[in-house]
Design a protein around this motif. Structure first.
Motif, short mmCIF file in Angstrom:
data_model
loop_
_atom_site.label_atom_id
_atom_site.label_comp_id
_atom_site.label_asym_id
_atom_site.label_seq_id
_atom_site.Cartn_x
_atom_site.Cartn_y
_atom_site.Cartn_z
N UNK A 1 0.83 -1.21 0.00
CA UNK A 1 0.00 0.00 0.00
C UNK A 1 0.86 1.26 0.00
N UNK A 2 2.03 1.18 0.65
CA UNK A 2 2.94 2.32 0.66
C UNK A 2 3.46 2.61 -0.74
N UNK A 3 3.79 1.55 -1.48
CA UNK A 3 4.29 1.75 -2.84
C UNK A 3 3.20 2.35 -3.73
N UNK A 4 1.98 1.90 -3.57
CA UNK A 4 0.88 2.45 -4.36
C UNK A 4 0.65 3.93 -4.03
N UNK A 5 0.78 4.26 -2.78
CA UNK A 5 0.65 5.67 -2.39
C UNK A 5 1.75 6.51 -3.02
N UNK A 6 2.96 5.97 -3.08
CA UNK A 6 4.07 6.69 -3.68
C UNK A 6 3.84 6.90 -5.18
N UNK A 7 3.31 5.89 -5.85
CA UNK A 7 2.99 6.02 -7.28
C UNK A 7 1.92 7.10 -7.46
N UNK A 8 0.90 7.07 -6.62
CA UNK A 8 -0.17 8.07 -6.69
C UNK A 8 0.39 9.47 -6.48
N UNK A 9 1.27 9.63 -5.51
CA UNK A 9 1.82 10.95 -5.20
C UNK A 9 2.66 11.48 -6.36
N UNK A 10 3.53 10.63 -6.93
CA UNK A 10 4.35 11.07 -8.05
C UNK A 10 3.47 11.44 -9.24
N UNK A 11 2.42 10.66 -9.48
CA UNK A 11 1.51 10.95 -10.58
C UNK A 11 0.80 12.28 -10.37
N UNK A 12 0.43 12.56 -9.13
CA UNK A 12 -0.25 13.80 -8.81
C UNK A 12 0.68 15.00 -9.06
N UNK A 13 1.93 14.89 -8.61
CA UNK A 13 2.89 15.98 -8.82
C UNK A 13 3.18 16.16 -10.31
N UNK A 14 3.33 15.05 -11.02
CA UNK A 14 3.59 15.12 -12.46
C UNK A 14 2.42 15.79 -13.19
#
Length: 279
Positions: free
Chosen positions: A2-15
């Motif tokens: 779940x932590x990795x998925x949150x990190x992917x979501x966060x990077x996608x949001x910033x991008x």
């Protein structure tokens, strides 16, 4: 996980914020079409793509943010899923390096700042593959529907993806030897390409050669298609999955469009799967 998925979501949001805010700039198609609010152009193959890419709420243009977010998110999810054994619990730095590299490549920029409908269809293709590998078949079918309704190239991609999935789950079991499986796939690829070659004049009886947009990428893409067929035949067939088979079939079929002079279509079709080649 779940932590990795949150990190992917966060990077996608910033991008998405950077892309939507114009940090990377916009292409000709964006300034010519996609800056307009809430378009509903085209038929069933295009209309949803226009609506999503030009989504505007209270004069705030959300389409560019949405397309950038979905494409970045789907790329991260697919990268993580296809390389799960490497990236879950170890090699975190390598995952983020590859992820950031992928979302800063030409097909991503081209699909978020310029050809946004293709970018949306491309993101749903990646999501379909992610859900397929995750065995979440309902969302896989939903993604297939979204591929088809966001860009006219989606029907071809959806058919090839469905066909490769049927082969992977049903027909592949017929072969006791991986070498028989390899040979059958390669022969099937040639036969399918031949069938497409015969059908194109029927489907496009008044077709004209399409122009080359900006740089000429026809021969580099043809080299990639050809190289992938060789690499699959030589190395990948032993433990091939849905993505390997899908790319093999695309590598046989897409050059047929080039032979008929569909330069623009050939370039864009390859652009939509180039990230898969990289992964």
């Amino acid at each position: 996980m779940s932590t990795r998925y949150f990190q992917i979501f966060f990077i996608s949001f910033v991008f998405a914020l950077l892309m939507g805010g114009g940090f990377y700039g916009f292409g000709v198609d964006f300034h010519g079409t996609y800056y307009r609010p809430n378009l509903a152009w085209g038929n069933f193959q295009d209309q949803l793509g226009y609506m999503l890419s030009t989504l505007t709420v209270y004069k705030t243009h959300l389409g560019i943010y949405l397309a950038s977010f979905l494409l970045s998110l789907s790329t991260g999810l697919l990268l993580f899923k296809t390389n799960y054994r490497y990236f879950y619990g170890k090699y975190c730095w390598l995952f983020f390096f590859l992820y950031l590299m992928l979302i800063h490549t030409w097909p991503i920029f081209m699909s978020t700042s310029n050809g946004m409908r293709q970018g949306l269809s491309m993101s749903f293709l990646f999501l379909a593959l992610y859900f397929l590998l995750s065995k979440k078949y309902f969302w896989y079918l939903v993604s297939i529907g979204l591929i088809v309704t966001t860009h006219k190239s989606g029907i071809l991609l959806a058919l090839l993806l469905i066909g490769s999935n049927i082969y992977n789950n049903k027909i592949q079991k017929w072969f006791n030897s991986p070498y028989m499986h390899r040979n059958f796939l390669v022969i099937s690829g040639f036969l399918l390409a031949t069938m497409v070659y015969i059908l194109i004049p029927v489907a496009f009886n008044n077709h004209e050669d399409s122009r080359i947009i900006a740089g000429d990428y026809r021969f580099p893409f043809l080299a990639i298609n050809t190289a992938y067929i060789f690499i699959y035949y030589k190395y990948l067939f032993i433990k091939s999955n849905q993505i390997d088979i899908f790319l093999l079939i695309c590598s046989f079929v897409f050059p047929v469009f080039l032979f008929y002079g569909f330069s623009w279509e050939y370039e864009r079709l390859n652009m939509m799967i180039l990230i898969l080649y990289m992964i």
